[in-house]
Design a protein around this motif. Structure first.
Motif, PDB file in Angstrom:
ATOM      1  N   MET A  46       0.863  -1.284  -0.036  1.00  0.00           N
ATOM      2  CA  MET A  46      -0.022  -0.026   0.006  1.00  0.00           C
ATOM      3  C   MET A  46       1.010   1.276  -0.057  1.00  0.00           C
ATOM      4  SD  MET A  46      -1.022   2.248   2.358  1.00  0.00           S
ATOM      5  CE  MET A  46      -0.609   1.684   3.992  1.00  0.00           C
ATOM      6  N   LEU A  47       1.834   1.482   0.670  1.00  0.00           N
ATOM      7  CA  LEU A  47       2.727   2.537   0.943  1.00  0.00           C
ATOM      8  C   LEU A  47       3.554   2.577  -0.282  1.00  0.00           C
ATOM      9  CD1 LEU A  47       4.237   2.346   4.576  1.00  0.00           C
ATOM     10  CD2 LEU A  47       2.520   3.910   3.707  1.00  0.00           C
ATOM     11  N   ALA A  48       3.968   1.453  -0.794  1.00  0.00           N
ATOM     12  CA  ALA A  48       4.828   1.771  -2.282  1.00  0.00           C
ATOM     13  C   ALA A  48       3.815   2.206  -3.360  1.00  0.00           C
ATOM     14  CB  ALA A  48       5.393   0.245  -2.671  1.00  0.00           C
ATOM     15  N   ALA A  51       3.550   5.986  -3.107  1.00  0.00           N
ATOM     16  CA  ALA A  51       4.858   6.722  -3.518  1.00  0.00           C
ATOM     17  C   ALA A  51       5.486   7.831  -2.808  1.00  0.00           C
ATOM     18  CB  ALA A  51       4.562   7.238  -5.013  1.00  0.00           C
ATOM     19  N   PRO A  52       5.855   7.703  -1.368  1.00  0.00           N
ATOM     20  CA  PRO A  52       6.733   8.507  -0.536  1.00  0.00           C
ATOM     21  C   PRO A  52       8.025   8.251  -1.342  1.00  0.00           C
ATOM     22  CG  PRO A  52       6.548   6.462   0.424  1.00  0.00           C
ATOM     23  CD  PRO A  52       5.388   6.175  -0.733  1.00  0.00           C
ATOM     24  N   ASP A  53       8.731   9.212  -0.754  1.00  0.00           N
ATOM     25  CA  ASP A  53      10.384   9.295  -1.482  1.00  0.00           C
ATOM     26  C   ASP A  53      11.046   7.712  -0.766  1.00  0.00           C
ATOM     27  OD1 ASP A  53      10.430  11.842  -2.758  1.00  0.00           O
ATOM     28  OD2 ASP A  53       9.890  12.364  -0.491  1.00  0.00           O
ATOM     29  N   ALA A  54      10.454   7.515   0.419  1.00  0.00           N
ATOM     30  CA  ALA A  54      11.483   6.259   0.975  1.00  0.00           C
ATOM     31  C   ALA A  54      10.472   5.770   1.945  1.00  0.00           C
ATOM     32  CB  ALA A  54      12.438   7.015   1.735  1.00  0.00           C
ATOM     33  N   ILE A 246       1.141   8.377   9.826  1.00  0.00           N
ATOM     34  CA  ILE A 246       0.641   7.750   8.474  1.00  0.00           C
ATOM     35  C   ILE A 246       0.023   6.537   8.684  1.00  0.00           C
ATOM     36  CG2 ILE A 246       1.366   7.220   6.190  1.00  0.00           C
ATOM     37  CD1 ILE A 246       3.655   9.248   6.421  1.00  0.00           C
ATOM     38  N   TYR A 247       0.675   5.608   9.187  1.00  0.00           N
ATOM     39  CA  TYR A 247       0.205   4.241   9.108  1.00  0.00           C
ATOM     40  C   TYR A 247      -1.132   3.810  10.086  1.00  0.00           C
ATOM     41  CZ  TYR A 247       3.132   2.580  12.983  1.00  0.00           C
ATOM     42  OH  TYR A 247       4.015   2.203  13.827  1.00  0.00           O
ATOM     43  N   GLN A 248      -1.285   4.526  10.984  1.00  0.00           N
ATOM     44  CA  GLN A 248      -2.138   4.349  12.210  1.00  0.00           C
ATOM     45  C   GLN A 248      -3.499   5.448  11.950  1.00  0.00           C
ATOM     46  OE1 GLN A 248      -0.470   4.828  16.123  1.00  0.00           O
ATOM     47  NE2 GLN A 248       0.002   2.734  16.196  1.00  0.00           N
ATOM     48  N   HIS A 249      -3.180   6.290  10.644  1.00  0.00           N
ATOM     49  CA  HIS A 249      -4.606   7.129  10.319  1.00  0.00           C
ATOM     50  C   HIS A 249      -5.791   6.067   9.394  1.00  0.00           C
ATOM     51  CE1 HIS A 249      -4.196  10.834  12.048  1.00  0.00           C
ATOM     52  NE2 HIS A 249      -2.839  10.851  11.986  1.00  0.00           N
ATOM     53  N   ASP A 250      -6.777   6.354   9.141  1.00  0.00           N
ATOM     54  CA  ASP A 250      -7.648   5.686   8.395  1.00  0.00           C
ATOM     55  C   ASP A 250      -7.291   5.410   6.995  1.00  0.00           C
ATOM     56  OD1 ASP A 250      -9.147   5.330  10.597  1.00  0.00           O
ATOM     57  OD2 ASP A 250     -10.605   6.921  10.186  1.00  0.00           O
ATOM     58  N   ASN A 251      -6.775   6.367   6.357  1.00  0.00           N
ATOM     59  CA  ASN A 251      -6.139   6.362   5.036  1.00  0.00           C
ATOM     60  C   ASN A 251      -4.850   7.000   4.717  1.00  0.00           C
ATOM     61  OD1 ASN A 251      -5.957   6.598   2.207  1.00  0.00           O
ATOM     62  ND2 ASN A 251      -8.090   7.064   1.920  1.00  0.00           N
ATOM     63  N   PRO A 252      -3.954   5.892   5.101  1.00  0.00           N
ATOM     64  CA  PRO A 252      -2.354   6.345   4.960  1.00  0.00           C
ATOM     65  C   PRO A 252      -2.031   6.777   3.615  1.00  0.00           C
ATOM     66  CG  PRO A 252      -2.690   4.166   6.135  1.00  0.00           C
ATOM     67  CD  PRO A 252      -4.096   4.577   5.556  1.00  0.00           C
ATOM     68  N   ARG A 253      -2.514   6.316   2.589  1.00  0.00           N
ATOM     69  CA  ARG A 253      -2.264   6.708   1.435  1.00  0.00           C
ATOM     70  C   ARG A 253      -2.694   8.066   0.993  1.00  0.00           C
ATOM     71  NH1 ARG A 253      -3.029   3.492  -4.386  1.00  0.00           N
ATOM     72  NH2 ARG A 253      -2.305   4.828  -5.632  1.00  0.00           N
ATOM     73  N   ALA A 254      -3.757   8.582   1.437  1.00  0.00           N
ATOM     74  CA  ALA A 254      -4.165  10.071   1.389  1.00  0.00           C
ATOM     75  C   ALA A 254      -3.354  10.983   2.483  1.00  0.00           C
ATOM     76  CB  ALA A 254      -5.665  10.217   1.989  1.00  0.00           C
ATOM     77  N   VAL A 255      -2.692  10.366   3.618  1.00  0.00           N
ATOM     78  CA  VAL A 255      -1.873  11.109   4.520  1.00  0.00           C
ATOM     79  C   VAL A 255      -0.518  11.566   3.494  1.00  0.00           C
ATOM     80  CG1 VAL A 255      -0.720  11.405   6.582  1.00  0.00           C
ATOM     81  CG2 VAL A 255      -3.049  10.590   6.551  1.00  0.00           C
TER      82      VAL A 255
END
Length: 282
Positions: A46-48, A51-54, A246-255
């Motif tokens: 999901m995090l990949a 598309a964060p930098d790292a 980030i990962y403990q919020h409901d929509n990490p991708r939107a964060v």
């Protein structure tokens, strides 16, 4: 600076800025950190896609990121130490050790990491813990120079444990002093706590004399997180290292989308909040 170190830094710091999503909490041995990252394979995927930098991970989970297909996955930042100061209770013996004592840089090289990160703990009445961290950094720093691996140092000034355990001390003078020590020990990147007064964070940036990424800490109200992030970027920060925010919020991708807009596009808190709402919509 060795060319290989510059190459790795370029991979990590796009345009000199970076959002590093930390999911390396499994070595902290603290149950409250684990909510939201139980399914590491799903979280990494999901995090990949966000598309964060790292993405910041430990060696034992880093294959989940580095085995993803395609050339555009986030860079790997590898945690190379572990310790017990993260727990709510104060232990009889406080410690911080490198995860691979015999050759601490080798796992990061094996997994093609863009950077390694190590703690510099400053806890009241714990000189032994502080000395262990200095020894860890000294050893790791030599290997980082030898192999051209960027070194991220994480200076953590903590309050007395009696106040509830693992609480950050946001005193500007204390943070600046420890950040300066990190730079004196050869940090290529500093991961620093925010000052209690965000308008004083430029003193931290000045002390570091290298890119400064702001550490997120525990989960907080997201609107406030975005407001503080924009303020800190305005004080000269080069990005963020956020995990639970980030990962403990409901929509990490939107964060991630909202934070990337602040870091790379100069968005203010209102614009970032709108991006978060738009990204969270079906």
């Amino acid at each position: 600076m060795y060319l290989t170190k510059k190459v790795r830094l370029n991979r990590l710091m796009r345009g000199g800025r970076c959002l590093d999503v930390a999911i390396d909490h499994g070595v902290c041995n603290e149950p409250s950190f684990m909510a939201g990252i139980e399914d590491m394979a799903g979280v990494v995927k999901m995090l990949a896609a966000a598309a964060p930098d790292a993405i910041q991970m430990n060696y034992g989970q880093s294959d989940l990121l580095q085995s993803l297909p395609g050339p555009h996955r986030p860079a790997l930042v590898m945690r190379v130490d572990m310790g017990n100061p993260y727990n709510r209770q104060r232990h009889r013996e406080m410690w911080a050790v490198l995860q691979n004592e015999s050759d601490p840089i080798l796992p990061a090289l094996r997994m093609d990491a863009a950077c390694v990160v190590v703690n510099l703990f400053m806890l009241p009445d714990e000189p032994g813990l502080f000395r262990q961290c200095v020894q860890n950094i000294s050893r790791l720093g030599n290997d980082c120079e030898k192999y051209g691996m960027p070194l991220m140092i994480e200076p953590l000034v903590m309050q007395p444990n009696e106040k509830g355990g693992y609480l950050v001390d946001g005193d500007t003078e204390k943070i600046v002093t420890l950040v300066r020590l990190a730079r004196e020990m050869g940090a290529d990147i500093v991961k620093a706590d925010p000052t209690d007064d965000p308008s004083e964070f430029h003193h931290v940036v000045q002390a570091a004399r290298c890119p400064v990424l702001v550490r997120g800490g525990g989960k907080a109200d997201l609107r406030r997180v975005l407001e503080n992030s924009a303020l800190l970027m305005g004080q000269g920060a080069h990005g963020m290292v956020y995990g639970r925010n980030i990962y403990q919020h409901d929509n990490p991708r939107a964060v991630v989308a909202a934070l990337m807009a602040i870091i790379h596009d100069g968005a203010d808190a209102d614009a970032a909040w709108s991006i978060y709402g738009g990204s969270a919509s079906p």
